[in-house]
Scaffold this active site. Sequence first.
Site, short mmCIF file in Angstrom:
data_model
loop_
_atom_site.label_atom_id
_atom_site.label_comp_id
_atom_site.label_asym_id
_atom_site.label_seq_id
_atom_site.Cartn_x
_atom_site.Cartn_y
_atom_site.Cartn_z
N ASP A 261 0.80 -1.23 0.00
CA ASP A 261 0.00 0.00 0.00
C ASP A 261 0.83 1.28 0.00
O ASP A 261 0.42 2.30 0.56
CB ASP A 261 -0.97 0.01 1.20
N LYS B 224 1.95 1.93 -5.16
CA LYS B 224 2.50 1.31 -6.38
C LYS B 224 1.59 1.56 -7.59
O LYS B 224 2.06 1.88 -8.67
CB LYS B 224 2.67 -0.22 -6.18
N GLY C 221 -4.31 -4.52 -3.77
CA GLY C 221 -5.34 -3.51 -4.01
C GLY C 221 -4.62 -2.24 -4.44
O GLY C 221 -3.97 -1.60 -3.62
N HIS C 222 -4.67 -1.92 -5.72
CA HIS C 222 -3.94 -0.77 -6.25
C HIS C 222 -4.95 0.28 -6.72
O HIS C 222 -5.80 -0.01 -7.57
CB HIS C 222 -3.04 -1.22 -7.41
N GLN D 244 2.17 -6.19 -2.99
CA GLN D 244 2.64 -6.24 -1.61
C GLN D 244 3.95 -5.45 -1.46
O GLN D 244 4.12 -4.48 -2.19
CB GLN D 244 2.81 -7.70 -1.12
P1 GDP Z 1 -0.63 0.17 -3.58
O1 GDP Z 1 -1.23 -1.08 -3.04
O2 GDP Z 1 0.84 0.25 -3.30
O3 GDP Z 1 -0.95 0.41 -5.02
O4 GDP Z 1 -1.29 1.35 -2.75
P2 GDP Z 1 -2.87 1.54 -2.44
O5 GDP Z 1 -3.52 1.99 -3.68
O6 GDP Z 1 -3.40 0.33 -1.76
O7 GDP Z 1 -2.80 2.65 -1.33
C1 GDP Z 1 -2.25 3.90 -1.58
C2 GDP Z 1 -3.35 4.95 -1.37
O8 GDP Z 1 -2.76 6.23 -1.31
C3 GDP Z 1 -4.36 5.01 -2.50
O9 GDP Z 1 -5.61 5.38 -1.99
C4 GDP Z 1 -3.82 6.10 -3.41
O10 GDP Z 1 -4.82 6.77 -4.16
C5 GDP Z 1 -3.23 7.04 -2.38
N1 GDP Z 1 -2.04 7.79 -2.82
C6 GDP Z 1 -1.04 7.40 -3.66
N2 GDP Z 1 -0.09 8.37 -3.72
C7 GDP Z 1 -0.51 9.37 -2.93
C8 GDP Z 1 0.06 10.63 -2.54
O11 GDP Z 1 1.15 11.01 -2.97
N3 GDP Z 1 -0.68 11.39 -1.67
C9 GDP Z 1 -1.87 11.00 -1.16
N4 GDP Z 1 -2.49 11.78 -0.31
N5 GDP Z 1 -2.42 9.81 -1.49
C10 GDP Z 1 -1.75 9.01 -2.35
P1 IMO Z 2 -0.82 -4.29 -2.17
O1 IMO Z 2 -0.33 -4.86 -3.50
C1 IMO Z 2 -0.99 -4.59 2.14
C2 IMO Z 2 -0.95 -8.61 3.86
C3 IMO Z 2 -2.19 -9.05 4.63
C4 IMO Z 2 -1.56 -9.95 5.66
C5 IMO Z 2 -0.44 -10.64 4.88
C6 IMO Z 2 -0.82 -12.02 4.34
O2 IMO Z 2 -2.08 -3.55 -2.25
O3 IMO Z 2 0.30 -3.53 -1.53
P2 IMO Z 2 -2.31 -12.79 2.28
O4 IMO Z 2 -3.76 -12.58 1.99
O5 IMO Z 2 -1.40 -12.26 1.24
O6 IMO Z 2 -1.99 -14.21 2.65
O7 IMO Z 2 -2.06 -11.94 3.64
O8 IMO Z 2 -0.14 -9.79 3.80
N1 IMO Z 2 -1.17 -8.15 2.48
C7 IMO Z 2 -1.14 -6.87 2.11
N2 IMO Z 2 -1.00 -5.74 2.84
N3 IMO Z 2 -1.09 -4.51 0.80
C8 IMO Z 2 -1.18 -5.62 0.05
O9 IMO Z 2 -1.13 -5.60 -1.30
C9 IMO Z 2 -1.27 -6.87 0.71
N4 IMO Z 2 -1.41 -8.16 0.29
C10 IMO Z 2 -1.34 -8.93 1.38
O10 IMO Z 2 -2.84 -7.94 5.19
O11 IMO Z 2 -0.94 -9.18 6.66
MG MG Z 3 -2.80 -1.71 -1.84
#
Ligand code: GDP
Ligand code: IMO
Ligand code: MG
Length: 429
Positions: free
Chosen positions: A13, A16, A40-41, A223
């Site tokens: 999170d 990415k 979850g991206h 991840q």
């Molecule tokens: P990922 O799993 O690495 O793709 O990240 P996620 O999408 O799960 O979580 C990142 C969250 O931060 C998302 O809701 C993005 O829209 C948000 N985000 C990404 N870059 C920025 C930033 O520079 N500033 C803010 N405020 N939010 C951001």
């Molecule tokens: P993105 O790509 C954050 C975490 C789960 C748990 C551990 C194992 O959005 O960054 P799993 O279901 O993979 O067996 O769970 O890994 N986890 C993540 N945490 N972002 C993710 O993906 C994750 N994918 C798995 O919360 O701690």
């Molecule tokens: Mg994510």
Amino acid sequence: MANVTVIGAHWGDEGKGKIVDWLASRADAVVRFQGGHNAGHTLVVGDQVYKLSLLPSGIVTGTLSIIGNGVVLDPWALQSEVAKLESQGVTITPDNFALADNCALILPMHRDLDGLRETAAGSGKIGTTGRGIGPAYEDKVGRRAIRVCDLAHLDKMDPQLDRLCAHHDALLAGFDQPPVDRAKLLDELREIAPFVLQFAQPVWKRLKKVRKAGARILFEGAQGVLLDVDHGTYPFVTSSNTVSGTAASGSGLGPNSTGFVLGIVKAYTTRVGSGPFPTELGDTDGQRLGERGHEFGTVTGRQRRCGWFDAVLVRQSCAISGVTGIALTKVDVLDGFDSVKICTGYRLRGKIMDYFPAHSADQAAVEPIYEEMDGWSETTAGARSWADLPANAIKYIQRIQELIETPVALVSTSPEREDTILVRDPFID
Ligand code: GDP
Ligand code: IMO
Ligand code: MG
């Protein structure tokens, strides 16, 4: 460099999806190489928000998007994600989306087993996403998996199903559950097979061709390094290797294909699920990071745990994953803090440590040593050039760069695609 590999350097999170989407317009192909729909991206483009779990983030810009062999694929999750994105106006056809025919499948029994184990573990649970990721990877390395290519041969599945069910029936009996309903499973697979097979192909061959033509490949990690099954906070990890090297094995290209390794790093730290987290904050600062950063999981909606930036962890992640440069995201979330802290080392039972130890008891026991810096009252949100950043934000970024011994290539200042500062283009040497 022709190719770029994007990986998370924390516990996932880090942003990415946003960075891959931003880079995708410069790439000819975007490839997912590990993980599954535990990812979850989130991509924000104007007033549209796209939430992707399985599809590579390049699909939104129409860039050729590929799911490599290292991914575990839930065919039903794929179908619903394709439908959801199509309803948002994204076109997904075999022309712009390909799926490795040797991907292992996540089956309903994997999801059920994930849930049964987590419930049975009580307070010792991993806190998985409940998507069946662990059980599916277990079956893959246990040589029992059903793979995408098997969907074209469902009439000859008996020996494979014998093997798979012998294993799962024993596990289910241990949970007082009935055995696998083989007929139902086969029916479900028959129904979904045509949908999946339209995209299936030897992806390694497609990528070989793409590469030979001099195209730029963007690898999209899921991840983060701290969730890597070898290098992460074991056993509180996911079940795949999340490090950059997996881009090669998980797509069918050699190790010289990964190119510029771009580590995505949040300007503070978050974690979802159980496990050690040295700089976690249980106070109002932690609450404020969570509120300002909207730190709720994309997949499960769970509240993410928040803490200060941990330079020890990120330095370690960058070393382990051979990170060439980082993208520092969510700097705007720190706007308005009077002061900000960076963890520069740990104290473990009176000893100073400059790395995160492997044993989970030690990982839980380390105490962070902090360096405090002045915050900034100005806003960085939406900044698109270095000159837009307040002096103290620049000092903070530079200090991070020094401590993690890795340069900053990009800075992200909001969820929106274009709110990104380019320091060094990862696609150019
Ligand atoms: P990922 O799993 O690495 O793709 O990240 P996620 O999408 O799960 O979580 C990142 C969250 O931060 C998302 O809701 C993005 O829209 C948000 N985000 C990404 N870059 C920025 C930033 O520079 N500033 C803010 N405020 N939010 C951001
Ligand atoms: P993105 O790509 C954050 C975490 C789960 C748990 C551990 C194992 O959005 O960054 P799993 O279901 O993979 O067996 O769970 O890994 N986890 C993540 N945490 N972002 C993710 O993906 C994750 N994918 C798995 O919360 O701690
Ligand atoms: Mg994510």
